[in-house]
Scaffold this active site. Structure first.
Site, short mmCIF file in Angstrom:
data_model
loop_
_atom_site.label_atom_id
_atom_site.label_comp_id
_atom_site.label_asym_id
_atom_site.label_seq_id
_atom_site.Cartn_x
_atom_site.Cartn_y
_atom_site.Cartn_z
N ARG A 147 0.60 -1.66 -0.14
CA ARG A 147 0.11 -0.17 -0.01
C ARG A 147 1.38 1.44 0.11
NH1 ARG A 147 -4.04 2.98 4.69
NH2 ARG A 147 -2.07 4.06 5.19
N TYR A 159 -2.50 11.84 6.57
CA TYR A 159 -2.50 11.30 7.36
C TYR A 159 -1.97 9.50 7.54
CZ TYR A 159 -5.44 7.57 10.37
OH TYR A 159 -6.34 7.06 10.59
N ASP A 210 -4.95 4.37 -0.42
CA ASP A 210 -6.04 4.39 0.74
C ASP A 210 -6.02 5.92 0.70
OD1 ASP A 210 -7.62 5.00 2.65
OD2 ASP A 210 -7.23 3.07 4.25
N HIS A 212 -8.94 7.51 2.16
CA HIS A 212 -9.71 7.46 3.73
C HIS A 212 -10.87 8.29 3.78
CE1 HIS A 212 -5.20 6.42 5.51
NE2 HIS A 212 -6.12 5.74 5.92
N GLU A 236 -8.78 1.97 -1.63
CA GLU A 236 -9.93 2.23 -0.53
C GLU A 236 -10.75 3.59 0.01
OE1 GLU A 236 -7.44 0.76 3.10
OE2 GLU A 236 -9.03 1.73 3.96
N GLU A 262 -13.36 -0.61 6.54
CA GLU A 262 -13.15 0.14 7.64
C GLU A 262 -13.91 0.50 9.12
OE1 GLU A 262 -9.17 1.36 6.78
OE2 GLU A 262 -9.58 3.02 8.12
N ARG A 283 -13.61 -4.76 4.03
CA ARG A 283 -12.55 -4.69 5.25
C ARG A 283 -13.24 -4.86 6.37
NH1 ARG A 283 -8.02 -3.41 4.39
NH2 ARG A 283 -8.12 -1.49 5.49
N HIS A 312 -9.08 -4.93 7.40
CA HIS A 312 -8.37 -3.98 8.18
C HIS A 312 -7.69 -4.82 9.22
CE1 HIS A 312 -9.06 -0.03 10.60
NE2 HIS A 312 -7.47 -0.64 10.37
N ASP A 316 -2.99 -1.01 14.46
CA ASP A 316 -3.63 -0.48 16.34
C ASP A 316 -5.16 -1.49 16.65
OD1 ASP A 316 -4.46 1.79 13.31
OD2 ASP A 316 -7.21 1.08 14.50
N GLU A 339 -4.21 -7.51 5.51
CA GLU A 339 -3.24 -5.97 5.73
C GLU A 339 -2.38 -6.71 6.36
OE1 GLU A 339 -5.63 -2.89 7.03
OE2 GLU A 339 -3.80 -1.17 6.21
N TRP A 402 -14.01 12.02 7.39
CA TRP A 402 -13.31 11.58 7.72
C TRP A 402 -13.47 10.04 6.30
CZ3 TRP A 402 -9.13 9.76 8.64
CH2 TRP A 402 -7.90 10.02 9.36
C1 CS2 Z 1 -6.20 2.78 7.88
C2 CS2 Z 1 -6.17 2.87 9.20
O1 CS2 Z 1 -4.70 0.16 7.57
C3 CS2 Z 1 -5.88 0.89 6.70
O2 CS2 Z 1 -6.73 0.72 6.02
O3 CS2 Z 1 -7.16 3.42 6.99
O4 CS2 Z 1 -4.59 3.25 9.25
C4 CS2 Z 1 -6.68 3.15 9.74
O5 CS2 Z 1 -6.91 4.29 9.64
C5 CS2 Z 1 -6.83 3.16 11.41
O6 CS2 Z 1 -6.20 2.07 12.20
C6 CS2 Z 1 -7.69 4.40 12.47
O7 CS2 Z 1 -7.01 3.75 13.63
MG MG Z 2 -8.05 2.01 5.58
#
Ligand code: CS2
Ligand code: MG
Length: 402
Positions: A147, A159, A210, A212, A236, A262, A283, A312, A316, A339, A402
């Site tokens: 990615r 971001y 991505d 976002h 994405e 996601e 996702r 996803h 995190d 991912e 977002w």
């Molecule tokens: C992202 C993540 O992994 C992804 O595709 O969009 O960074 C997502 O924004 C974070 O996991 C949010 O906590």
């Molecule tokens: Mg994402």
């Protein structure tokens, strides 16, 4: 067999994780991930104040009934916080069930459809040259799908692209950081970025990107069309996940594959997107999408419409979620890609993992259950530390999506 007790473990080995541990009267316990970035304590409170007392005394093998007790049985349905709690309960119960049967979880989900799962890495660079270097670094590690995200000239913050560290963490300590965004600059830059990446690395690598949720449908359509020559594996979240009808416009005009979801937490978030075949990959991960019980049904529903999975898997989400995801990915027919970013070393002091990356793929061993364990003493050495995802404004100050 009965659930005798349960507890929530909140630990911050570099970032916060919420882990649910469910105990049974025969000594077997199960683990579930309940981490919701920036809302960790909220999920923990719901689990502790309502879910755990309601679980005690139930037979942990009744995964279907317990899932519906917390979902269908509740007047207030869905929502990220509630669903993260239900997800953790379900994951922990499937962990217990497969430990009781002394078999790895994938065997209860249909057995293996494949031996290893294709994963994609993250290359996040400050600018175009830095991004190219990072794509090269990930390729050298053996990844065959990457990615690509880059800082955009004229936009101060991109971001997920860190200014000072090499690991990925979009949340910042304390209250949300305010970031600034200018879609027109991004739209001019993104095709140039992918042109350079393709020129440098050729056609043999899968490229993902991505957005976002930062585009309107017409902006996303322009982007998807202009990226067509670079044959993305997927684009994405081109538009807000709430605006499902917006996907129709993109779909009519571009052959760039689309991944979305996601931030979804229910199959009902997907009905328009799936039945109208407006997307190519779902996702929603086990930790936010109702655990194994609900995600398996959602994946099967998508499968009927020839839609694949690409769950996803950012850092995190905890190793418990990743391992559960690997089991599901091994079992289902419509697996697409997973991912994967390795967690920081400190995370592995707390969570003992049973999966392994090799030559672009992840494998998992045959430990019964999900196969992850937690070192509670280590976990207690890393207390919770508040962190939040950023908010976005346009450069004139307007609060942005977002
Ligand atoms: C992202 C993540 O992994 C992804 O595709 O969009 O960074 C997502 O924004 C974070 O996991 C949010 O906590
Ligand atoms: Mg994402």
């Amino acid at each position: 067999m009965k659930i005798s007790d349960a507890k929530v473990i909140v630990s911050c080995p570099g970032r916060n994780f919420v882990t649910l541990k469910i105990f049974t009267d025969n000594g077997i316990y199960g683990l579930g991930d309940a981490t919701l970035n920036g809302m960790e304590k909220t999920v923990a409170t719901y689990l502790e104040s309502f879910c755990i007392p309601a679980l005690i005394g139930k037979d942990p093998r009744n995964t279907e009934d317990i899932w519906h007790y917390f979902y269908r049985g509740s007047y207030w349905k869905r929502g990220s916080v509630t669903m993260a709690a239900i997800s953790a309960i379900d994951m922990a119960l499937w962990d217990i069930k497969s430990k009781v049967l002394n078999t790895p979880l994938y065997n209860l989900l249909g057995g293996k459809s494949r031996e290893k799962i294709l994963v994609y890495a993250h290359a996040n660079g400050k600018d175009l040259d830095d991004t190219l270097e990072r794509v090269g670094l990930e390729k050298d590690k053996g990844f065959i799908a990457i990615r690509v995200q880059s800082g955009v000239p004229g936009i101060p913050d991109a971001y997920g692209v860190s200014k000072d560290t090499r690991f990925y963490e979009p949340a910042h300590k304390g209250l949300p950081q305010e970031e600034y965004w200018e879609t027109s600059k991004y739209l001019n830059f993104a095709p140039k970025l992918f042109e350079r990446v393709r020129k440098t690395f050729g056609e043999d690598i899968h490229l993902l990107h991505d957005v976002h949720h930062r585009c309107t449908p017409i902006e996303a359509t322009r982007l998807a069309k202009e990226l067509e020559p670079f044959h993305l594996f997927w684009l994405e979240d081109p538009v807000s996940g709430e605006l499902q009808e917006g996907l129709r416009l993109i779909r009519k005009q571009s052959s760039t594959p689309i991944a979305i979801g996601e931030v979804f937490n229910s199959v009902y978030d997907y009905t328009t997107l799936v039945t109208e075949q407006l997307i190519d990959y779902i996702r929603m991960p086990p930790v936010h999408g109702g655990g194994i019980t609900h995600l398996k049904k959602t994946a099967d529903f998508a499968s009927i419409y020839h839609i694949q999975t690409g769950f996803h898997g950012a850092t995190d989400l905890s190793p418990v979620n990743l391992a559960a995801t690997i089991h599901l990915n091994l079992a289902i027919n419509n697996f697409g890609i997973q991912e994967y970013m390795p967690h920081q070393d400190r995370v592995h002091e707390v969570f003992k993992i049973n999966y392994q990356f090799k030559d672009g793929y992840l494998c998992i061993d045959d430990t019964p259950g999900i196969g992850i364990d937690i070192d509670e003493e280590k976990a207690s050495e890393y207390p919770y530390s508040m962190a939040s995802l950023p908010v976005n404004r346009k450069t004139d100050g307007t609060m942005f999506y977002w």
